[in-house]
Each structure stands twice: as C-alpha cells, then as structure tokens.
Design a protein around this motif. Structure first.
Motif, PDB file in Angstrom:
ATOM      1  N   LEU A  44       6.399  -5.414  12.235  1.00  0.00           N
ATOM      2  CA  LEU A  44       7.069  -6.372  13.125  1.00  0.00           C
ATOM      3  C   LEU A  44       6.178  -6.605  14.338  1.00  0.00           C
ATOM      4  CD1 LEU A  44      10.848  -5.393  13.235  1.00  0.00           C
ATOM      5  CD2 LEU A  44       9.767  -7.229  11.960  1.00  0.00           C
TER       6      LEU A  44
ATOM      7  N   ALA B 161      -7.661 -11.916   5.239  1.00  0.00           N
ATOM      8  CA  ALA B 161      -7.004 -10.691   5.691  1.00  0.00           C
ATOM      9  C   ALA B 161      -6.242 -10.940   6.986  1.00  0.00           C
ATOM     10  CB  ALA B 161      -8.066  -9.610   5.917  1.00  0.00           C
TER      11      ALA B 161
ATOM     12  N   GLU C 140      -9.444   8.089   3.763  1.00  0.00           N
ATOM     13  CA  GLU C 140     -10.349   7.607   2.724  1.00  0.00           C
ATOM     14  C   GLU C 140     -10.970   8.742   1.925  1.00  0.00           C
ATOM     15  OE1 GLU C 140     -13.178   4.984   4.595  1.00  0.00           O
ATOM     16  OE2 GLU C 140     -11.665   3.475   5.037  1.00  0.00           O
TER      17      GLU C 140
ATOM     18  N   GLY D  60      -5.340   5.132   6.856  1.00  0.00           N
ATOM     19  CA  GLY D  60      -6.791   4.970   6.730  1.00  0.00           C
ATOM     20  C   GLY D  60      -7.467   6.230   6.189  1.00  0.00           C
TER      21      GLY D  60
ATOM     22  N   LEU E 224       0.438  -8.383   4.696  1.00  0.00           N
ATOM     23  CA  LEU E 224       0.396  -9.821   4.453  1.00  0.00           C
ATOM     24  C   LEU E 224      -0.987 -10.275   4.014  1.00  0.00           C
ATOM     25  CD1 LEU E 224       2.244 -12.289   4.798  1.00  0.00           C
ATOM     26  CD2 LEU E 224       1.491 -12.409   7.179  1.00  0.00           C
ATOM     27  N   ARG E 225      -1.012 -11.223   3.103  1.00  0.00           N
ATOM     28  CA  ARG E 225      -2.273 -11.842   2.675  1.00  0.00           C
ATOM     29  C   ARG E 225      -2.066 -13.359   2.656  1.00  0.00           C
ATOM     30  NH1 ARG E 225      -3.404  -7.606   3.688  1.00  0.00           N
ATOM     31  NH2 ARG E 225      -4.463  -5.952   2.565  1.00  0.00           N
TER      32      ARG E 225
ATOM     33  N   VAL F 295       8.266 -12.573   5.652  1.00  0.00           N
ATOM     34  CA  VAL F 295       7.885 -11.218   5.218  1.00  0.00           C
ATOM     35  C   VAL F 295       9.136 -10.377   4.968  1.00  0.00           C
ATOM     36  CG1 VAL F 295       6.770  -9.054   5.961  1.00  0.00           C
ATOM     37  CG2 VAL F 295       5.623 -11.242   6.350  1.00  0.00           C
TER      38      VAL F 295
ATOM     39  N   ARG G 109      -5.944   4.597  12.145  1.00  0.00           N
ATOM     40  CA  ARG G 109      -7.148   4.718  11.296  1.00  0.00           C
ATOM     41  C   ARG G 109      -8.367   5.220  12.037  1.00  0.00           C
ATOM     42  NH1 ARG G 109      -5.499  -0.201   9.636  1.00  0.00           N
ATOM     43  NH2 ARG G 109      -7.140  -1.421  10.653  1.00  0.00           N
TER      44      ARG G 109
ATOM     45  N   ILE H 166      -3.502 -12.963  11.995  1.00  0.00           N
ATOM     46  CA  ILE H 166      -2.275 -12.513  12.664  1.00  0.00           C
ATOM     47  C   ILE H 166      -2.300 -12.870  14.160  1.00  0.00           C
ATOM     48  CG2 ILE H 166      -1.032 -10.431  13.440  1.00  0.00           C
ATOM     49  CD1 ILE H 166      -0.251 -11.244  10.651  1.00  0.00           C
TER      50      ILE H 166
ATOM     51  N   PRO I  81      -4.039  -1.561  -0.456  1.00  0.00           N
ATOM     52  CA  PRO I  81      -2.889  -2.445  -0.675  1.00  0.00           C
ATOM     53  C   PRO I  81      -3.036  -3.153  -2.025  1.00  0.00           C
ATOM     54  CG  PRO I  81      -3.906  -2.832   1.483  1.00  0.00           C
ATOM     55  CD  PRO I  81      -4.850  -1.978   0.719  1.00  0.00           C
TER      56      PRO I  81
ATOM     57  N   ASP J 240       3.351   2.390  14.789  1.00  0.00           N
ATOM     58  CA  ASP J 240       2.055   2.109  14.154  1.00  0.00           C
ATOM     59  C   ASP J 240       0.912   2.344  15.140  1.00  0.00           C
ATOM     60  OD1 ASP J 240       0.419   1.304  12.162  1.00  0.00           O
ATOM     61  OD2 ASP J 240       1.058  -0.804  12.131  1.00  0.00           O
TER      62      ASP J 240
ATOM     63  N   GLU K  73       3.642   0.229   2.434  1.00  0.00           N
ATOM     64  CA  GLU K  73       3.608  -0.728   3.566  1.00  0.00           C
ATOM     65  C   GLU K  73       3.321  -2.114   3.004  1.00  0.00           C
ATOM     66  OE1 GLU K  73       0.679  -0.002   6.599  1.00  0.00           O
ATOM     67  OE2 GLU K  73       1.374  -1.690   7.825  1.00  0.00           O
ATOM     68  N   ALA K  74       4.170  -3.061   3.380  1.00  0.00           N
ATOM     69  CA  ALA K  74       3.953  -4.448   2.934  1.00  0.00           C
ATOM     70  C   ALA K  74       2.939  -5.088   3.862  1.00  0.00           C
ATOM     71  CB  ALA K  74       5.266  -5.218   2.977  1.00  0.00           C
TER      72      ALA K  74
ATOM     73  N   GLN L 280       8.163 -11.117  17.611  1.00  0.00           N
ATOM     74  CA  GLN L 280       9.412 -11.326  16.877  1.00  0.00           C
ATOM     75  C   GLN L 280      10.611 -10.786  17.639  1.00  0.00           C
ATOM     76  OE1 GLN L 280       7.222  -9.938  13.126  1.00  0.00           O
ATOM     77  NE2 GLN L 280       9.053 -10.903  12.281  1.00  0.00           N
TER      78      GLN L 280
ATOM     79  N   GLN M 148       0.863  -1.183   0.000  1.00  0.00           N
ATOM     80  CA  GLN M 148       0.000   0.000   0.000  1.00  0.00           C
ATOM     81  C   GLN M 148       0.905   1.241   0.000  1.00  0.00           C
ATOM     82  OE1 GLN M 148      -2.596   0.603   3.423  1.00  0.00           O
ATOM     83  NE2 GLN M 148      -4.076   1.624   2.085  1.00  0.00           N
TER      84      GLN M 148
HETATM   85  N1  LIG Z   1     -10.542   1.015   6.605  1.00  0.00           N
HETATM   86  C1  LIG Z   1      -9.442   1.288   5.952  1.00  0.00           C
HETATM   87  N2  LIG Z   1      -8.422   0.436   6.060  1.00  0.00           N
HETATM   88  C2  LIG Z   1      -7.281   0.772   5.397  1.00  0.00           C
HETATM   89  C3  LIG Z   1      -7.178   1.914   4.615  1.00  0.00           C
HETATM   90  N3  LIG Z   1      -5.950   1.958   4.094  1.00  0.00           N
HETATM   91  C4  LIG Z   1      -5.310   0.844   4.532  1.00  0.00           C
HETATM   92  N4  LIG Z   1      -6.133   0.114   5.312  1.00  0.00           N
HETATM   93  C5  LIG Z   1      -5.836  -1.132   6.043  1.00  0.00           C
HETATM   94  O1  LIG Z   1      -5.146  -0.776   7.212  1.00  0.00           O
HETATM   95  C6  LIG Z   1      -4.259  -1.768   7.582  1.00  0.00           C
HETATM   96  C7  LIG Z   1      -2.934  -1.138   7.761  1.00  0.00           C
HETATM   97  O2  LIG Z   1      -2.183  -1.917   8.372  1.00  0.00           O
HETATM   98  P1  LIG Z   1      -1.741  -1.855   9.901  1.00  0.00           P
HETATM   99  O3  LIG Z   1      -2.359  -0.722  10.621  1.00  0.00           O
HETATM  100  O4  LIG Z   1      -0.305  -1.896   9.880  1.00  0.00           O
HETATM  101  O5  LIG Z   1      -2.425  -3.145  10.432  1.00  0.00           O
HETATM  102  C8  LIG Z   1      -2.055  -4.338   9.877  1.00  0.00           C
HETATM  103  C9  LIG Z   1      -0.951  -4.930  10.588  1.00  0.00           C
HETATM  104  O6  LIG Z   1      -1.016  -4.632  11.940  1.00  0.00           O
HETATM  105  C10 LIG Z   1      -1.211  -6.376  10.379  1.00  0.00           C
HETATM  106  N5  LIG Z   1      -0.300  -6.894   9.365  1.00  0.00           N
HETATM  107  C11 LIG Z   1      -0.425  -6.889   8.023  1.00  0.00           C
HETATM  108  N6  LIG Z   1       0.607  -7.441   7.484  1.00  0.00           N
HETATM  109  C12 LIG Z   1       1.432  -7.821   8.450  1.00  0.00           C
HETATM  110  C13 LIG Z   1       2.698  -8.457   8.509  1.00  0.00           C
HETATM  111  O7  LIG Z   1       3.323  -8.762   7.468  1.00  0.00           O
HETATM  112  N7  LIG Z   1       3.208  -8.664   9.720  1.00  0.00           N
HETATM  113  C14 LIG Z   1       2.608  -8.296  10.858  1.00  0.00           C
HETATM  114  N8  LIG Z   1       3.161  -8.520  12.011  1.00  0.00           N
HETATM  115  N9  LIG Z   1       1.415  -7.691  10.866  1.00  0.00           N
HETATM  116  C15 LIG Z   1       0.849  -7.474   9.664  1.00  0.00           C
HETATM  117  O8  LIG Z   1      -2.507  -6.567  10.002  1.00  0.00           O
HETATM  118  C16 LIG Z   1      -3.167  -5.312  10.058  1.00  0.00           C
HETATM  119  C17 LIG Z   1      -4.235  -5.275   9.114  1.00  0.00           C
HETATM  120  O9  LIG Z   1      -3.761  -5.334   7.834  1.00  0.00           O
HETATM  121  P2  LIG Z   1      -4.688  -5.229   6.637  1.00  0.00           P
HETATM  122  O10 LIG Z   1      -5.941  -6.000   6.844  1.00  0.00           O
HETATM  123  O11 LIG Z   1      -3.918  -5.445   5.418  1.00  0.00           O
HETATM  124  O12 LIG Z   1      -5.121  -3.757   6.737  1.00  0.00           O
HETATM  125  C18 LIG Z   1      -4.265  -2.751   6.433  1.00  0.00           C
HETATM  126  C19 LIG Z   1      -4.874  -1.996   5.318  1.00  0.00           C
HETATM  127  O13 LIG Z   1      -5.522  -2.798   4.357  1.00  0.00           O
HETATM  128  C20 LIG Z   1      -8.296   2.796   4.505  1.00  0.00           C
HETATM  129  O14 LIG Z   1      -8.308   3.819   3.861  1.00  0.00           O
HETATM  130  N10 LIG Z   1      -9.411   2.458   5.198  1.00  0.00           N
END
Ligand SMILES: Nc1nc2c(ncn2[C@@H]2O[C@@H]3COP(=O)(O)O[C@H]4[C@@H](O)[C@H](n5cnc6c(=O)[nH]c(N)nc65)O[C@@H]4COP(=O)(O)O[C@H]3[C@H]2O)c(=O)[nH]1
Length: 908
Positions: free
Chosen positions: A724, A678, A845, A843, A667-668, A699, A809, A683, A869, A785, A664-665, A728, A650
């Motif tokens: 992170l 999601a 929008e 977040g 995960l899916r 990752v 957000r 997680i 993303p 974060d 921001e990378a 970890q 994203q």
């Molecule tokens: N409502 C809304 N949401 C938005 C918007 N823009 C981005 N997002 C969502 O906000 C989340 C941002 O990630 P985060 O706060 O780091 O929060 C992440 C992060 O804490 C965690 N996560 C994702 N990938 C990884 C990873 O590789 N490792 C770890 N440890 N946590 C991860 O999962 C959380 C959720 O990730 P995602 O579901 O991808 O959800 C992402 C993203 O899809 C927006 O405009 N509106």
C-alpha cells in the motif's frame, strides 16, 4: 396810437421846425434820423417803441426776426401780443398801471418770455426806457432772446452736477464692500443726485454661457410716478437688450404720447422724456446694462451721454474689479483649504527661496511655514538627489517652463513621501517671470499600492521570492550581463524531495511552512546578486550570477543541499528533508531563458532519479529522458484500461518449517512497446501523478480475486501481502475498499496482509492509525516494509501496530560483509522479538544469508534464494507441489559444521 411802420420807411420821430430855418433843421434832422435808424437796424436786440396804449410805434428788423413777423407787420400791433398767452393778461394790467403813473427812467427785466408769431415761447430779458411826451409816455423796449445763453448755462449746470455725480459715484465704487453694495450705491446716487426718475442695472447671468441677462435687475430705483413695471418689459426689449448686443449706448426720446409704442407712450404720459441704456463691459466681457429715465428732454444730450458713458465704464470696471477681488479671495481660500500642498518660490532670487506655503504643505510634509520660508524647496529631498526626475525639474526651472515630476522626498518625521509635483512659472504684472508655483500631490499611498501590486505581480505570495515573471526578467538581465562581460551564469532547478507526500499527508498549512523554510534556506545559501525564485509547488529556480565554472557551481549546490538537509522541527514533528537540483550553464547549455530553464529541469529530474539529495549538471541527452517520462506517464494512465498491468507473486517461507507461509503480490506493467516494466520504473511516477490510487485499487481487487481462484482450485493458499502506497491512505475509505474487495471475493481478512512503508509516518499519523485500525478490525494483518531505510523516528513507527517487520534488502545484501548492516538486521530482529512481532528478511539470495538470519531468530524469508516473483500460473505450480525449504540439519548442527553455509539447501 397805431402806426403802420415798415422797416423801409420808418415813421418820423418828431414834428418839423419853422420853414427857413426849418429847411436846414430838416436836413439835420433827417440825417440824425438816418443815424438812429442805422443804430436801430444794427442792434441784435429787438427794439420797439410803444405808446401808452401799448401799440407798437416802431420795431426794428431784429424784432421782426425774433418774433417771426414779416417786415413792417409789427407796427400798430399791441405789444401784449408778443407776451406768452399765459402772461398776457398780467402784462396788460401791469402796463395800464404804469400808464396811470408815468415816470421817466429805465428798467431792466429778466426772466421774462416772449412769444413768437407761431406761438412758440422763448426766454427773454427786456430793457425799458420811458420818455414822457405831451402826447403821453413813449416806451422804448429792447428785447433780448436769452435762449442760447440759458441753454449754455443749463448745460454748464448740468455738467457740474454730472461731475459731482461722477465724483460721488466713484467714491461709492471705491468704498463698496461688495458688488451688490456698489451697484445699489450707484443706482441710488444717480436717482437722488442725478435726478433720474428711474435707474436700474441688469446683469448678465453668470451661470449662463450665452451672456443672457438675469431675470431680475441687480438694483432698481424708480420714482413713485412710474409705479408698475409694464413699461420696463418694452424698455428691456427695445433698449436694454439691443444696447448689450450692439455694445453701445442707445437713447430714446419720447416727444409726446401720440404714435409711440405702448411702453414709451406710457412713459411719455407719465412725464418722461428720454431714456438711455448703457452697456457695461469689463475687459471686453459683457457684464450688464445701466438703464436710466429722465423727464428732461435734453437729459441725454451729447454731454450727458458722455458723462454717463464714463460712469458706465467706471461701474463696469468696479464690478469687474470686485469680481476679480472676490475671485482672488476665493482663490486664496481655495489654496488655503486645498489638501494639496502649495509652495511659491521666488524665481528671481538665487536658489528660489520659498515665499509661501499653504496649510496643505504642512499637512503633507510636516513642515510649517515658519520653518521653510526663505529656504530652498530642495531640503525636502533630504539629500536623495539620485533621482532621474530631478534632471527634468532643474531643466524646466532653467527654461522657465511648467513641468510635472514625481519625486521621492522625506517628511519631517523621516517617513518616505512620494509627491507628484506640478511646477508652473508665474509672470509678474510686467510680464517677466516672478515666481514658480509648485503644487504637491501626496501619492505615497498610491505609490505604496502600486509597489504592492508590482510586488504581487512579481513575487510569490507564500515565500516572498520572485515569481516566474520576475525570474524571466532577472534571467534576461543576467544573460545580457554575461553576454556583455563574456562571463557565464548558472541556472539551478530545485525540487524538494517527496514534498507531495508531506503536503498531502500533513495538510497544506504544514506544506506551506516547509516551503517557507526551504525558501529561506535557499536564499541564505547564495550571494546577494543571485536570484532565488519560486515557480509554484515545490519548484524553485536559482540564478547564480557570474560563477567561475562548473566546479564552483557544484560547490554552491553542495552548500545548498547541506543547508536544506538540516533537520526541521515543524510543530513538534522532526523532519529531515532534502532537495534535488539540476543545473544548466550559460552559454554552454543554452543562450536563452527558456532553454536554460528546460535543461536545468531535465537535469533536476535526472538528479531525482539518482535518489534524494542529489544534483546533476545538464547533459544533452537528458531532455529525451524527461520527454520519455512524460510519455510514460500518459501511457500509464491508459495501462489499467488496456489490461497491461499484472501481479506477480513472490513466496515467503517460514524459516522453521520451510513451508510457504505467504506471498507478496508485486506489480508488473507489460508495456506493448517497452516490454515488461518493473515497479521501480513506474511506481514513483504513479505516486506523483496520483495514478497510484486507481492502480492500488486494481491491485487489491486482483489479489483478492487471485486468492479466491486458488482456493477454488483447491490449493492451500497462504496469506497474500499487497503493497500500500502512502498516497492511498489519503482516501478515507481505504479500509472499506479492502473490506469490500475481500467480501466480493468471499474471503475473510486473514487472507490478506498489507505492507506499509515507513513513509506513512510522514502522513497525519492520527488519520493513518484510524484507517489501519479499521483494516486490522477486518482481520487483515500488517507488515512494515523496508524497515530501517526510512527517515521517520522509531517512536513514530511504534504507534503503528504491525504483525511483521521486513528487514530491507539492502541490509540483507550486506549482512555478511558489513557490520553495520548486520547490526541493523540484528537490532530489528531483537526489537521485533521484544515487541512480539514476526521478522521477515527480504532479498535473501544466498544460503549464507539464510543461515545467518535463521540462526539469529529471523522468522521468515523472501528472496531469490527460494524464488523470485512469479506469474500466477507459475506460483500456482509452487503451491500445488507444496514446495518449501528443507533444512539439512538443526541449528546446533550448523554450528558444528564449518561449512555452515551449506547446511541449508533449497527445497525442490
Ligand atoms: N535484489 C533482489 N531483489 C529481490 C529479491 N527478492 C525479491 N526482490 C525484489 O524486491 C522487491 C520487493 O518488493 P518491495 O520491497 O515491497 O518493493 C516493491 C514495492 O515497494 C513496489 N511495489 C511492487 N508492487 C507494488 C504494488 O502493487 N503497489 C505498490 N504500492 N508498490 C508496489 O515496488 C518495489 C519493487 O518491486 P519489484 O521490482 O517487484 O521488486 C521486488 C522484488 O522483485 C532478491 O533476492 N534480490
């Protein structure tokens, strides 16, 4: 003068007178002679007429019988022949002397002896009368055999002696202070007083089980003429042992040595004539044998045997009594020395007053004899009569039988005393019950140990709460009660939120303290009759007995949640914790412990999914959900190797230039059956199961390789942020892993940024900062974060130096509608500015949100407004086309425009 006089025609006693006269006289004389002869023949004594030369003129029939001569054969023989040979010469001399000085008269001589024709000798008394005639002195000699009289006299003497002996022996028996003294006394008296040449007692060896005699006699006195003990071996085998075996006295007579066994021949040679072995039996038990030797041939005749047997009985009884007394003394000493308490009570008196207690009783109870004698033993219970064992005890006392019970008593000092009590009735001499003997065994220590073991087996050592074992019991009891009373019960499954994080980051000591505090709080929130148990980890279970219904349960749960949520100060760390609670109700949600627990657990997981500090009642479909989660965890474990994980990217846009400055990378998980999943759905699962560590590594590696690929494709690649997880940071080499991944991709640290969450603050902050420092040294930047949502103190956070703070957000979402949200966002921006740190809003929008943030000095944005993303290929397109935001005007212009929200437009 010699006369051949036979008893049938006795010799005339006088010469006949003148003829005429003479015939009458002759007749008269013949008559007289016949009378005398009749007298002579009737006499029991032997009567002889002997002339001066010693020739027998006449002997009556008694004389012939007494001396063993045929009728008539004594006449003419010399009277000396009837005197024992040894005395014959003296007798002849005596007779000659008398002849020389004849005199009238008579004499009586005693203690003489006669010799029969066969040579045997017998005691005799003799009466002599002398008639001096012209032809010389005629001696009338009446001999009386006094054998029988002497024998009787001897027997009488012996009897008297024996009686005296018995008397003396009995005195010795009574006076003796010990068994050996008594035996020695008897043996000595029999020897000295009884005249027995050898006396000894052999005792049964009490250490042998088969009534064997001891090797050495218990006492032995032997006349010097019997020195040497060779004969004793034979005696022992032939008399002593058989007497013991046959349980009867055995005697042996030694006539003369010829033809006798060695030992008896030896004894006969040494002048011994008789032996006896008298077995000693006390109450039917073989004790030993009394052995005696005597030179008297009649020494063990019937009368003597009788006396000696009596004596042997007395001796046996004496030994038995001595032993019994010694046994009693020993018993008394044993009772006195016993560590067990002994109490004797009078069974005949009301309330059974105590008549004896031993020192052990005082040692155990603290009460001395003086304080308890005369009292009932009941005082030891100190009023604690509510003991089942007391029923058995009083019944046994009533039925006068023995019993064993365990009782709870009180010592004098008030401390609790557990005793194992053995009570036995003891009969009096007449067989009726006289006393009860109670033996106390102090089992307090054992009891304490058992209770401790039981407690350990049923309680959790950390919190002291009931464990799974006891919980099961309590559940069963509560269910049984509810069934009986047609009531209900609630089972609560309680789980501390994020406990694993606290435990893993602060160490187990810290986690243990937390568990104890929570345990206390849970216990404080419910009634006494309720149960709080710990099953392990942070899993608690509570049983609410007899609640009125769901509402009341909900009220109790609310109280629990509130109580648990009160701030905790652990070693200076202020900590806000919460717990999630699931509730199941009996009988609605289950009728057995397992089902109720399983369902409460399912409800708890549902509550957890709702968020921290919530609760949920069980609903039927919940179990499916829990099962689903378990299946998902198993799937997640395989997702990595199956290549089901992927990263989406994203973009992050600079609010001044509008350019993409970062990404921001995210995960899916492309699940083969469930489609794209999601991170919010897996997680937490990954963190709880620990899978987040290998996933996190994947990752890092994938992000680095992706940047490498874009760069290699000639794309201007912005910094890439990766998330992170706090978990970890438990790997000490996290920084090294990052550096290695960068190195493998040929990147410098600036290519990456790590996003940290506030939950890191729950970790050991020293360790975390050390790792972060290393990461920073590698050139990697950092973003905080979800700022503002966490539960750590700001002070804590400030110890972590970051390059960027991300406004969460939830604040951005409400930034225009909620003053608090806006205030938080503004405060974060202000704080970041003052710290010289960039701010990025996530977040975003809407245009309005963008404008508001940009206007307030927010540096960057991330959100759907610009882009969600994207898979790598799509993100690549963004990069290739260098898309960005273009702003329609300056901020001043925006201010002027009423429709400020339109000033920004999404770049294409
Ligand atoms: N409502 C809304 N949401 C938005 C918007 N823009 C981005 N997002 C969502 O906000 C989340 C941002 O990630 P985060 O706060 O780091 O929060 C992440 C992060 O804490 C965690 N996560 C994702 N990938 C990884 C990873 O590789 N490792 C770890 N440890 N946590 C991860 O999962 C959380 C959720 O990730 P995602 O579901 O991808 O959800 C992402 C993203 O899809 C927006 O405009 N509106």
């Amino acid at each position: 003068m010699k006369a051949d006089v036979s008893p049938g025609s006795p010799a005339p006693l006088a010469e006949p007178p003148e003829a005429a006269e003479g015939t009458r006289s002759l007749v008269a004389l013949a008559a007289a002679e016949a009378r005398y002869r009749g007298v002579l023949e009737a006499a029991a004594d032997a009567i002889f007429l002997v002339d001066a030369a010693g020739s027998i003129l006449l002997a009556n029939s008694s004389a012939e019988r007494m001396f063993g001569y045929r009728p008539g054969s004594l006449s003419g023989l010399c009277i000396d022949l009837l005197v024992p040979e040894s005395k014959r010469a003296a007798h002849g001399e005596h007779r000659a002397h008398f002849d020389a000085q004849p005199r009238h008269g008579s004499r009586r001589l005693t203690h003489l002896a006669g010799q029969r024709r066969d040579g045997s000798v017998f005691p005799a008394e003799i009466s002599l009368s002398y008639i001096i005639e012209a032809s010389g002195t005629i001696v009338t000699c009446a001999v009386r055999d006094v054998s029988e009289r002497d024998r009787q006299a001897l027997a009488l003497r012996r009897l008297n002696a024996s009686l005296r002996l018995i008397h003396d022996c009995n005195a010795a028996l009574v006076r003796a202070g010990s068994e050996s003294e008594m035996i020695a006394g008897i043996v000595d008296r029999l020897h000295r007083q009884g005249g027995y040449s050898a006396v000894w007692v052999e005792l049964v060896d009490r250490s042998s089980s088969d009534a064997r005699l001891a090797a050495e006699p218990a006492a032995l006195v032997v006349a010097s003429s019997l020195d040497g003990d060779l004969w004793r071996r034979g005696f022992r085998e032939q008399l002593t042992l058989p007497a013991l075996e046959q349980a009867q006295a055995l005697t042996c007579l030694f006539g003369s040595a010829g033809g006798l066994a060695d030992w008896s021949g030896d004894l006969a040679d040494r002048g011994q004539r008789a032996a006896i072995a008298l077995p000693l039996f006390g109450r039917g038990v073989a004790i030993g044998v009394l052995n005696l030797l005597t030179p008297e041939p009649q020494g063990f005749d019937e009368a003597a045997c009788e006396v000696l047997e009596d004596l042997a009985d007395d001796l046996a009884y004496g030994i038995f009594a001595q032993r019994a007394e010694a046994g009693m003394r020993l018993l008394k000493r044993a009772v006195e020395a016993s560590a067990n308490g002994v109490m004797i009570t009078d069974a005949l008196k009301h309330d059974h007053p105590i008549t004896y207690v031993n020192p052990g009783f005082e040692a155990i109870t603290g009460y001395g004899a003086g304080a308890v004698l005369g009292n009932s033993g009941r005082f030891l219970l100190a009023g604690d009569h509510d003991q089942l064992a007391l029923n058995e005890l009083s019944q046994a006392l009533r039925e006068r039988r023995a019993t064993q019970v365990t009782l709870r008593c009180l010592r004098k000092d008030g401390s609790p005393l557990w005793v194992e009590l053995n009570v036995s009735p003891v009969g009096s001499a007449d067989g009726t019950l006289g006393h009860f003997v109670s033996v106390f065994h102090d089992i307090s220590e054992r009891r304490r140990y058992e209770e401790e073991l039981e407690h350990q087996a049923n309680h959790d050592s950390l919190t002291g709460l009931p464990n799974r074992n006891l919980l099961r019991d309590r559940q069963q009891q509560a269910i049984a009660y509810a069934e009986r009373h047609d009531s209900s019960l609630a089972l609560l499954a309680v789980d501390i939120d994020q406990f694993k994080r606290v435990n893993n980051s602060h160490g187990h000591g810290y986690g243990d303290q937390l568990l104890r505090i929570v345990a206390e709080r849970l216990a404080d929130s419910v009634r006494d009759g309720d149960t709080v148990a710990r099953l392990g980890g942070d899993e608690f279970v509570m049983i609410l007995a007899d609640p009125l219904g769901e509402e009341e349960v909900a009220r109790v749960i609310a109280r629990i949640l509130e109580k648990v949520a009160q701030p905790i100060d652990l070693d200076g760390h202020a900590l806000a914790i919460s717990c999630s609670i699931g509730a199941s109700l009996f009988p609605r949600d289950g009728r057995d412990p397992e089902t109720l627990l399983k369902n409460a657990d399912a409800a708890m997981h549902r509550a957890k999914a709702r968020g921290r500090g919530s609760f949920h009642f069980y609903q039927a479909e919940m179990n499916e959900r829990v099962a689903g989660q378990l299946a998902m965890e198993a799937d997640l474990g395989r997702a990595l190797e199956r290549g089901e994980l992927e990263l989406h990217y994203q973009p992050q846009v600079d609010l001044l230039s509008g350019k993409i400055v970062g990404a921001e990378a995210l995960l899916r998980w492309r699940h083969p059956a469930r489609g794209m999943i999601a991170p919010k759905d897996f997680i937490t699962l990954a963190e709880d199961s620990g899978l987040i560590v290998p996933i996190g590594q994947w990752v890092i590696e994938t992000a680095c390789q992706q940047v490498r690929a874009w760069r290699d494709a000639g794309l201007a690649t912005p910094r890439l942020a990766i998330n992170l997880s706090a978990r970890q940071f438990q790997s000490d080499d996290l920084a090294e892993q990052l550096a290695a991944a960068l190195a493998r991709a040929g990147l410098d640290g600036g290519a990456l940024e790590v996003e940290l969450t506030e939950s890191l603050a729950l970790q050991d902050i020293g360790r975390v900062t050390a790792i972060l420092q290393k990461i920073r040294q590698a050139g990697v930047t950092m973003a905080m974060d979800d700022f503002g949502t966490g539960f750590s103190s700001l002070a804590h956070l400030l110890r972590i130096t970051v390059d960027r703070i991300k406004i969460d957000r939830c604040f951005v979402r409400d930034i225009l509608s909620d003053r608090t949200a806006a205030a938080v966002a503004l405060a974060v921006i202000a704080m970041a500015k003052s710290l010289g740190v960039k701010v990025i809003a996530e977040g975003v929008e809407t245009e309005a949100q963008l404008a508001f943030l940009r206007e307030r000095g927010c540096d960057e944005l991330q959100g759907f407004y610009f882009s969600g993303p994207l898979p790598s290929e799509e993100f690549e397109v963004l990069l290739r086309e260098a898309r960005g935001l273009s702003f329609a005007g300056s901020s001043e212009a925006e201010d002027e425009d009423d429709g400020a929200r339109t000033l920004l437009q999404r770049g294409v």
